[in-house]
Design a protein around this motif. Structure first.
Motif, PDB file in Angstrom:
ATOM      1  N   TYR A  34       0.839  -1.206   0.000  1.00 27.83           N
ATOM      2  CA  TYR A  34       0.000   0.000   0.000  1.00 27.83           C
ATOM      3  C   TYR A  34       0.881   1.267   0.000  1.00 27.83           C
ATOM      4  CZ  TYR A  34      -3.771   3.192   1.182  1.00 27.83           C
ATOM      5  OH  TYR A  34      -4.671   4.221   1.155  1.00 27.83           O
ATOM      6  N   ASN A 111      -3.836   8.689  15.046  1.00 23.95           N
ATOM      7  CA  ASN A 111      -3.836   8.914  13.595  1.00 23.95           C
ATOM      8  C   ASN A 111      -3.550   7.622  12.836  1.00 23.95           C
ATOM      9  OD1 ASN A 111      -4.383  11.549  14.021  1.00 23.95           O
ATOM     10  ND2 ASN A 111      -2.254  12.237  13.788  1.00 23.95           N
ATOM     11  N   ASP A 112      -2.712   6.753  13.441  1.00 26.14           N
ATOM     12  CA  ASP A 112      -2.404   5.472  12.794  1.00 26.14           C
ATOM     13  C   ASP A 112      -3.682   4.653  12.660  1.00 26.14           C
ATOM     14  OD1 ASP A 112       0.257   6.077  12.683  1.00 26.14           O
ATOM     15  OD2 ASP A 112       0.787   4.988  14.503  1.00 26.14           O
ATOM     16  N   MET A 114      -6.773   5.779  12.533  1.00 23.34           N
ATOM     17  CA  MET A 114      -7.649   6.387  11.518  1.00 23.34           C
ATOM     18  C   MET A 114      -7.162   6.023  10.117  1.00 23.34           C
ATOM     19  SD  MET A 114     -10.037   7.598  13.145  1.00 23.34           S
ATOM     20  CE  MET A 114     -10.936   8.299  11.777  1.00 23.34           C
ATOM     21  N   PHE A 115      -5.842   6.028   9.957  1.00 26.74           N
ATOM     22  CA  PHE A 115      -5.264   5.650   8.668  1.00 26.74           C
ATOM     23  C   PHE A 115      -5.637   4.203   8.317  1.00 26.74           C
ATOM     24  CE2 PHE A 115      -1.814   3.546   6.386  1.00 26.74           C
ATOM     25  CZ  PHE A 115      -1.747   4.314   5.239  1.00 26.74           C
ATOM     26  N   LYS A 117      -8.139   2.486   9.411  1.00 25.78           N
ATOM     27  CA  LYS A 117      -9.585   2.429   9.131  1.00 25.78           C
ATOM     28  C   LYS A 117      -9.840   2.761   7.648  1.00 25.78           C
ATOM     29  CE  LYS A 117     -13.873   4.629  10.800  1.00 25.78           C
ATOM     30  NZ  LYS A 117     -14.228   5.558   9.721  1.00 25.78           N
ATOM     31  N   GLU A 118      -9.152   3.799   7.171  1.00 27.15           N
ATOM     32  CA  GLU A 118      -9.338   4.184   5.763  1.00 27.15           C
ATOM     33  C   GLU A 118      -8.854   3.086   4.813  1.00 27.15           C
ATOM     34  OE1 GLU A 118      -7.353   7.989   5.248  1.00 27.15           O
ATOM     35  OE2 GLU A 118      -8.551   8.762   6.930  1.00 27.15           O
ATOM     36  N   VAL A 119      -7.711   2.488   5.146  1.00 26.15           N
ATOM     37  CA  VAL A 119      -7.168   1.433   4.276  1.00 26.15           C
ATOM     38  C   VAL A 119      -8.121   0.238   4.235  1.00 26.15           C
ATOM     39  CG1 VAL A 119      -5.197  -0.101   3.853  1.00 26.15           C
ATOM     40  CG2 VAL A 119      -4.800   2.155   4.817  1.00 26.15           C
ATOM     41  N   GLU A 121     -11.398   0.303   4.896  1.00 28.03           N
ATOM     42  CA  GLU A 121     -12.645   0.674   4.204  1.00 28.03           C
ATOM     43  C   GLU A 121     -12.445   0.751   2.685  1.00 28.03           C
ATOM     44  OE1 GLU A 121     -14.867   2.915   7.920  1.00 28.03           O
ATOM     45  OE2 GLU A 121     -13.939   4.144   6.368  1.00 28.03           O
ATOM     46  N   ALA A 122     -11.213   1.028   2.278  1.00 27.24           N
ATOM     47  CA  ALA A 122     -10.928   1.068   0.836  1.00 27.24           C
ATOM     48  C   ALA A 122     -10.750  -0.350   0.271  1.00 27.24           C
ATOM     49  CB  ALA A 122      -9.680   1.905   0.591  1.00 27.24           C
ATOM     50  N   LYS A 124      -8.347  -2.469   0.973  1.00 24.02           N
ATOM     51  CA  LYS A 124      -6.940  -2.755   0.644  1.00 24.02           C
ATOM     52  C   LYS A 124      -6.257  -3.688   1.640  1.00 24.02           C
ATOM     53  CE  LYS A 124      -6.755   0.229  -2.806  1.00 24.02           C
ATOM     54  NZ  LYS A 124      -6.671  -0.226  -4.185  1.00 24.02           N
TER      55      LYS A 124
END
Ligand SMILES: NC(=O)c1ccc[n+]([C@@H]2O[C@H](COP(=O)([O-])OP(=O)(O)OC[C@H]3O[C@@H](n4cnc5c(N)ncnc54)[C@H](OP(=O)(O)O)[C@@H]3O)[C@@H](O)[C@H]2O)c1
Length: 162
Positions: A34, A111-112, A114-115, A117-119, A121-122, A124
Motif C-alpha cells: 500500500y 492517527n495510525d 484512523m489511517f 480504518k481508511e485502508v 474501508e478502501a 486494501k
C-alpha cells in the motif's frame, strides 16, 4: 504498520518481510505494498501462494533458501516473527537502511488507527483467517497458536458456533 512507519517506509523502497505468513506478516506485506514498496516475503513452501496473493513481488522459501545469502539489498528488513537478528542480516541493508523487529515496541497513535480504518474501508487489507474456534475450544486454540505456525489469524467466536 507502526513497525513499517518506524523504519520510515516510502514509495519505491525495497522491503524484506521475514515471517510473512503470520498475523503481523500478512498485514505487513499488504501495508508495505500500500505504501508503494517492492516486497520480498520470506515464508515456507506451503505459504508461498498466500503471500503472493497478498501482493508480495518476490518470495524466498526459507525451507529451500537462506535469505541471508540473497544478493539483493534492502531499504527495510522487517522481522515479523522475531526469529532473526540484526547482525545476521545487516549486510543485506542498503546504506541508511533499517532493520526492525516485532520484538521492539514502537509507539502507535490515534492517527495510525484512523489511517488503518481508511485502508480497510478502501478494501486494501485482507485478513487471512486460518482456523476458527468457539470459546469452549480456547485451550485447543491456544495450543495451535503457540505452535507458531498459524497462517494469518485464528478467530475465537465468543458468542456462537464456529
Ligand atoms: N498477532 C498479533 O496481534 C501480535 C501483536 C503484537 C505482537 N505480536 C508478536 O509478533 C510475533 C508474531 O506473531 P504472529 O501472531 O504474527 O505470528 P506467529 O504465530 O508468531 O507466527 C506464525 C507464522 O510465523 C511463521 N514462522 C514460524 N517460524 C518461522 C521461522 N523460523 N521463519 C520464518 N517464518 C516462521 C509461520 O510460518 P511457517 O509455518 O511457514 O513456519 C507462521 O505463518 C509474536 O512474537 C507475537 O507475540 C503479535
Amino acid at each position: 504498520m507502526r513497525f513499517l512507519r518506524q523504519a520510515g517506509i516510502k514509495k519505491g523502497d525495497n522491503v524484506l518481510i521475514y515471517g510473512a505468513s503470520g498475523s503481523v506478516g500478512t498485514f505487513a506485506v499488504q501495508l508495505a505494498k500500500y505504501f508503494g514498496a517492492q516486497v520480498t516475503a520470506v515464508c515456507s513452501t506451503p505459504n508461498v501462494q498466500i503471500v503472493k496473493t497478498l501482493g508480495a513481488d518476490h518470495v524466498i522459501d526459507y525451507l529451500k533458501e537462506d535469505f541471508t545469502t540473497s544478493d539483493k539489498k534492502f531499504d527495510i528488513i522487517f522481522d515479523a516473527v522475531g526469529k532473526t537478528t540484526k547482525s545476521a542480516s545487516r549486510h543485506l541493508l542498503k546504506q541508511g537502511g533499517s532493520y526492525v523487529t516485532v520484538k521492539s515496541n514502537p509507539k502507535e497513535g490515534p492517527n495510525d488507527l484512523m489511517f488503518l480504518k481508511e485502508v480497510i474501508e478502501a478494501g486494501k487489507l485482507t485478513t487471512v483467517i486460518d482456523r476458527r474456534y468457539t470459546l469452549e475450544q480456547i485451550r485447543e486454540a491456544h495450543t495451535y497458536v503457540e505452535g507458531q505456525h498459524k497462517k494469518g489469524n485464528v478467530v475465537i467466536n465468543v458468542f456462537g458456533d464456529q
